[in-house]
Design a protein around this motif. Structure first.
Motif: not given
Length: 279
Positions: A1-5, A24-26, A29-31, A74-90
């Motif tokens: 799986m290739s990630l978009e920015v 989620a694991l993919q 691992e890739q961001v 993100l402007q530099a072309g990096e993909a980024i993930a957001l996680v919380s301590d548990a469950g769905t962020p936000l």
């Protein structure tokens, strides 16, 4: 799986580690970077799954400041993930300000489906689930709790709250005081964990049940309150909605009678509720 920015919103397990998704694991691992509510807490999860991606703390106190750094990446072309301590962020967790700024900057935000304590508990509660309202945590102080609950006394939807073990008895006492000791409440604790417990009783009885064993007030809690009752009967949300819509063209009495025929409920219950709502 290739990630978009993009910024990826990645849910993580609320207890049972097997609940994390393959996708989620993919992503993790890739961001290029994982933004964590608490890097030490999330580090245990990442270690378990062998994820070595760089992390950065993003929490209530710094997310506005960190948003600029993340947007630059993100402007530099990096993909980024957001996680919380548990469950769905936000969901009663940080991230709103970050997501808002990322979207305003023109970047894609990709939400992944996954664990969420509120919906997981609701589906096993036995309470109406066709319409519900998520209210987060009740205020810590009694006056604040009372004010919030009074505004919800006639709420026709199932109400979902998160609660901490140290405040659960106080919160239930406020529910009993404002909504009555007979209002049904379902308490779900330690969802997906070894001591998962889901107990539903009139709130007055539920308080006594909790007091019988200190272990029953331990762990993370989801507190669900049954919808407003009319004539001792929970009115289905779709019946209330039908009545409200019919009232736009018909007198309340006629609208209640028609909605009762459509949904198989008591017309008097619909009529009484309509009067209380000013339909």
């Amino acid at each position: 799986m290739s990630l978009e920015v993009a910024l990826y919103i990645v849910p993580t397990p609320i207890g049972n580690l097997a609940d994390i998704t393959h996708r989620a694991l993919q992503v993790l691992e890739q961001v290029s970077l994982i933004c964590c509510e608490d890097t030490r807490h999330s580090g245990k999860l990442f270690s378990h799954f062998g994820i070595t991606t760089r992390t950065m703390s993003v929490h209530d106190h710094n997310e506005r400041q960190r948003a600029g750094t993340i947007i630059n990446k993100l402007q530099a072309g990096e993909a980024i993930a957001l996680v919380s301590d548990a469950g769905t962020p936000l969901i009663s967790d940080p991230g709103y300000h970050l997501v808002s700024q990322v979207r305003d900057a023109g970047f894609t935000v990709v939400p992944l489906p996954g664990p969420c304590a509120a919906t997981t508990a609701l589906c096993a509660s036995g309470l109406p689930s066709d319409r519900f309202t998520f209210e987060g945590f009740l205020p810590a102080k009694a006056k604040g709790r009372t004010d919030v609950l009074q505004a919800l006394v006639q709420e026709p939807r199932t109400m979902i709250f998160y609660e901490s073990p140290r405040r659960v008895l106080d919160s239930l006492a406020s529910v009993a005081e404002v909504m009555g000791a007979e209002r049904k409440v379902v308490l779900a604790r330690e969802i997906t964990k070894s001591f998962e417990t889901i107990k539903g009783l009139p709130v007055g009885e539920l308080i006594e049940w909790l007091k019988e064993d200190d272990n029953r007030t331990r762990g993370e809690m989801v507190m669900m309150i049954a919808p407003f009752r009319a004539d001792g009967e929970t009115i289905p949300a779709d019946a209330l909605r039908t009545t409200e819509l019919l009232c736009q063209e018909l007198p309340l009495k006629k609208a209640s009678a028609l909605a009762a025929q459509i949904h198989g409920v008591k017309k008097n219950a619909l009529y009484k509720h309509g009067l209380e709502q000013g339909w």
